[in-house]
Each structure stands twice: as C-alpha cells, then as structure tokens.
Scaffold this motif. Sequence first.
Motif, PDB file in Angstrom:
ATOM      1  N   VAL A  16      29.506  42.504  59.635  1.00 47.23           N
ATOM      2  CA  VAL A  16      30.278  43.737  59.836  1.00 47.23           C
ATOM      3  C   VAL A  16      29.881  44.373  61.171  1.00 47.23           C
ATOM      4  O   VAL A  16      30.735  44.817  61.957  1.00 47.23           O
ATOM      5  CB  VAL A  16      30.077  44.717  58.660  1.00 47.23           C
ATOM      6  CG1 VAL A  16      30.700  46.065  58.962  1.00 47.23           C
ATOM      7  CG2 VAL A  16      30.669  44.127  57.384  1.00 47.23           C
ATOM      8  N   PHE A  17      28.592  44.401  61.464  1.00 51.12           N
ATOM      9  CA  PHE A  17      28.110  44.936  62.732  1.00 51.12           C
ATOM     10  C   PHE A  17      28.713  44.166  63.902  1.00 51.12           C
ATOM     11  O   PHE A  17      29.189  44.760  64.880  1.00 51.12           O
ATOM     12  CB  PHE A  17      26.572  44.860  62.765  1.00 51.12           C
ATOM     13  CG  PHE A  17      25.974  45.128  64.112  1.00 51.12           C
ATOM     14  CD1 PHE A  17      25.885  46.420  64.594  1.00 51.12           C
ATOM     15  CD2 PHE A  17      25.510  44.079  64.895  1.00 51.12           C
ATOM     16  CE1 PHE A  17      25.346  46.664  65.846  1.00 51.12           C
ATOM     17  CE2 PHE A  17      24.974  44.311  66.141  1.00 51.12           C
ATOM     18  CZ  PHE A  17      24.881  45.613  66.618  1.00 51.12           C
ATOM     19  N   ALA A  18      28.709  42.843  63.825  1.00 50.73           N
ATOM     20  CA  ALA A  18      29.254  42.010  64.907  1.00 50.73           C
ATOM     21  C   ALA A  18      30.748  42.255  65.103  1.00 50.73           C
ATOM     22  O   ALA A  18      31.232  42.294  66.246  1.00 50.73           O
ATOM     23  CB  ALA A  18      28.989  40.538  64.608  1.00 50.73           C
ATOM     24  N   VAL A  19      31.474  42.447  64.003  1.00 50.63           N
ATOM     25  CA  VAL A  19      32.905  42.742  64.115  1.00 50.63           C
ATOM     26  C   VAL A  19      33.110  44.042  64.887  1.00 50.63           C
ATOM     27  O   VAL A  19      33.960  44.122  65.785  1.00 50.63           O
ATOM     28  CB  VAL A  19      33.567  42.794  62.716  1.00 50.63           C
ATOM     29  CG1 VAL A  19      34.966  43.399  62.795  1.00 50.63           C
ATOM     30  CG2 VAL A  19      33.612  41.405  62.107  1.00 50.63           C
ATOM     31  N   TYR A  20      32.311  45.072  64.562  1.00 55.07           N
ATOM     32  CA  TYR A  20      32.432  46.350  65.273  1.00 55.07           C
ATOM     33  C   TYR A  20      32.062  46.205  66.744  1.00 55.07           C
ATOM     34  O   TYR A  20      32.713  46.791  67.619  1.00 55.07           O
ATOM     35  CB  TYR A  20      31.571  47.435  64.623  1.00 55.07           C
ATOM     36  CG  TYR A  20      32.221  48.048  63.400  1.00 55.07           C
ATOM     37  CD1 TYR A  20      33.507  48.554  63.454  1.00 55.07           C
ATOM     38  CD2 TYR A  20      31.534  48.129  62.206  1.00 55.07           C
ATOM     39  CE1 TYR A  20      34.105  49.112  62.342  1.00 55.07           C
ATOM     40  CE2 TYR A  20      32.119  48.687  61.086  1.00 55.07           C
ATOM     41  CZ  TYR A  20      33.400  49.180  61.162  1.00 55.07           C
ATOM     42  OH  TYR A  20      33.989  49.734  60.069  1.00 55.07           O
ATOM     43  N   VAL A  21      31.049  45.431  67.061  1.00 52.56           N
ATOM     44  CA  VAL A  21      30.660  45.229  68.454  1.00 52.56           C
ATOM     45  C   VAL A  21      31.768  44.508  69.204  1.00 52.56           C
ATOM     46  O   VAL A  21      32.091  44.854  70.352  1.00 52.56           O
ATOM     47  CB  VAL A  21      29.316  44.461  68.545  1.00 52.56           C
ATOM     48  CG1 VAL A  21      29.044  43.995  69.968  1.00 52.56           C
ATOM     49  CG2 VAL A  21      28.174  45.334  68.040  1.00 52.56           C
TER      50      VAL A  21
ATOM     51  N   ALA B 290      34.567  46.997  69.829  1.00 53.17           N
ATOM     52  CA  ALA B 290      34.167  47.925  70.890  1.00 53.17           C
ATOM     53  C   ALA B 290      34.248  47.252  72.255  1.00 53.17           C
ATOM     54  O   ALA B 290      34.704  47.858  73.240  1.00 53.17           O
ATOM     55  CB  ALA B 290      32.753  48.441  70.631  1.00 53.17           C
ATOM     56  N   ALA B 291      33.806  45.997  72.342  1.00 49.08           N
ATOM     57  CA  ALA B 291      33.869  45.267  73.610  1.00 49.08           C
ATOM     58  C   ALA B 291      35.317  45.069  74.050  1.00 49.08           C
ATOM     59  O   ALA B 291      35.642  45.226  75.235  1.00 49.08           O
ATOM     60  CB  ALA B 291      33.158  43.926  73.480  1.00 49.08           C
TER      61      ALA B 291
ATOM     62  N   ALA C  13      36.631  48.391  75.325  1.00 54.81           N
ATOM     63  CA  ALA C  13      36.046  48.688  76.634  1.00 54.81           C
ATOM     64  C   ALA C  13      36.695  47.831  77.718  1.00 54.81           C
ATOM     65  O   ALA C  13      36.996  48.322  78.816  1.00 54.81           O
ATOM     66  CB  ALA C  13      34.541  48.457  76.603  1.00 54.81           C
ATOM     67  N   PHE C  14      36.940  46.564  77.432  1.00 56.43           N
ATOM     68  CA  PHE C  14      37.569  45.661  78.394  1.00 56.43           C
ATOM     69  C   PHE C  14      38.970  46.148  78.761  1.00 56.43           C
ATOM     70  O   PHE C  14      39.328  46.241  79.938  1.00 56.43           O
ATOM     71  CB  PHE C  14      37.620  44.245  77.818  1.00 56.43           C
ATOM     72  CG  PHE C  14      38.317  43.260  78.695  1.00 56.43           C
ATOM     73  CD1 PHE C  14      37.723  42.795  79.850  1.00 56.43           C
ATOM     74  CD2 PHE C  14      39.590  42.800  78.359  1.00 56.43           C
ATOM     75  CE1 PHE C  14      38.380  41.873  80.667  1.00 56.43           C
ATOM     76  CE2 PHE C  14      40.244  41.889  79.167  1.00 56.43           C
ATOM     77  CZ  PHE C  14      39.645  41.425  80.331  1.00 56.43           C
ATOM     78  N   VAL C  15      39.756  46.492  77.748  1.00 59.04           N
ATOM     79  CA  VAL C  15      41.115  46.988  78.002  1.00 59.04           C
ATOM     80  C   VAL C  15      41.050  48.319  78.748  1.00 59.04           C
ATOM     81  O   VAL C  15      41.834  48.561  79.680  1.00 59.04           O
ATOM     82  CB  VAL C  15      41.902  47.121  76.677  1.00 59.04           C
ATOM     83  CG1 VAL C  15      43.231  47.824  76.893  1.00 59.04           C
ATOM     84  CG2 VAL C  15      42.119  45.752  76.051  1.00 59.04           C
ATOM     85  N   GLY C  16      40.100  49.183  78.382  1.00 62.97           N
ATOM     86  CA  GLY C  16      39.947  50.463  79.066  1.00 62.97           C
ATOM     87  C   GLY C  16      39.607  50.301  80.528  1.00 62.97           C
ATOM     88  O   GLY C  16      40.161  50.992  81.394  1.00 62.97           O
ATOM     89  N   VAL C  17      38.711  49.370  80.842  1.00 64.64           N
ATOM     90  CA  VAL C  17      38.339  49.126  82.239  1.00 64.64           C
ATOM     91  C   VAL C  17      39.537  48.614  83.025  1.00 64.64           C
ATOM     92  O   VAL C  17      39.774  49.038  84.167  1.00 64.64           O
ATOM     93  CB  VAL C  17      37.145  48.137  82.313  1.00 64.64           C
ATOM     94  CG1 VAL C  17      36.956  47.611  83.722  1.00 64.64           C
ATOM     95  CG2 VAL C  17      35.877  48.803  81.811  1.00 64.64           C
ATOM     96  N   LYS C  18      40.328  47.731  82.429  1.00 64.66           N
ATOM     97  CA  LYS C  18      41.517  47.217  83.119  1.00 64.66           C
ATOM     98  C   LYS C  18      42.510  48.343  83.410  1.00 64.66           C
ATOM     99  O   LYS C  18      43.114  48.382  84.481  1.00 64.66           O
ATOM    100  CB  LYS C  18      42.184  46.115  82.288  1.00 64.66           C
ATOM    101  CG  LYS C  18      41.405  44.812  82.293  1.00 64.66           C
ATOM    102  CD  LYS C  18      42.161  43.715  81.603  1.00 64.66           C
ATOM    103  CE  LYS C  18      43.160  43.209  82.593  1.00 64.66           C
ATOM    104  NZ  LYS C  18      43.617  41.862  82.408  1.00 64.66           N
ATOM    105  N   LYS C  19      42.668  49.250  82.458  1.00 62.66           N
ATOM    106  CA  LYS C  19      43.593  50.374  82.657  1.00 62.66           C
ATOM    107  C   LYS C  19      43.077  51.317  83.741  1.00 62.66           C
ATOM    108  O   LYS C  19      43.849  51.815  84.561  1.00 62.66           O
ATOM    109  CB  LYS C  19      43.805  51.152  81.349  1.00 62.66           C
ATOM    110  CG  LYS C  19      44.557  50.396  80.298  1.00 62.66           C
ATOM    111  CD  LYS C  19      45.998  50.235  80.680  1.00 62.66           C
ATOM    112  CE  LYS C  19      46.764  49.549  79.578  1.00 62.66           C
ATOM    113  NZ  LYS C  19      48.169  49.373  79.931  1.00 62.66           N
TER     114      LYS C  19
END
Length: 140
Positions: free
Chosen positions: A98-103, A106-107, A110-116
Amino acid sequence: MSHIAPADPAHGDVPSPDDPTIGRLVADATRDLSSLIHNEIALAKSELKVSFKNGGTGAGLFAGAAFLVILAVVMLSVAFAYFLTMTGLHPAWCFLIVFAVYVLIAALLAFVGVKKVKKVRAPERAIHQAQEAKGLLKRS
C-alpha cells in the motif's frame, strides 16, 4: 428678454438675514457630503464584517471536511492492506505494498506537475505590446 435687476432696497428686494449665504451653503454641502461618506463607510464595514464571518465559517467547514477526507483515505489504506492479507501475504508486506502504491501515485503526480510547470511561459505578446506603447509614449 428678461432682465434681473440688482437688489433694490426701495422695492423690498433686500435679502433677509435668514437667507443662507454662499459660504453657508458650501459649508452645509460639505458637512452633508462628509456625513454621507462616513455613513457609506460604516455600511461597507458592517457588510464586510458579515461577509468575513460567513467566509471564515465556510473556510472552517471546508478544513473540517478536508480533515475527514484525509482520515477516510487512511482508513481506506488500512482496509486495502488488510484486504491484501486475504491473499495469504504477511500483513507487513501488505502495508508495504500500500505504501509503494502511494509513493508511485505521488511520483506520477509530481512528474505530471513538473511537466506542466515547465510549460509556463511569460506573456510575450503582452510584454511586446507594452514595450511598443511605451515607445510610442516616449515619442510624443
């Protein structure tokens, strides 16, 4: 053609002492205008006070709702982890999954946010037009 004659004391055209003078009329108008502005400011303050109170209450309710959504996500995460235990995995591994799914989510965000954010550009046309207007004003 009408002609306005000056005040003639012989004909009774003398202004009465009760008639307001120009100075008195200007003073009265100034006082009334000042009172009107003062009352308008008081009304605006009163309306803003009510608006701020309602806005603060609304913001508090939104904060409470956001807190409950966060709690719901935590509970859903725990439920998902326990659901994974039904596959026979040890609970520790389930919680790590579950932790890995959330990470990963989030990644991805963050990737889509940086591209925008990298697509953000200065308003080049508006800057160019402002520089042209500035140049035209300097010539005048």
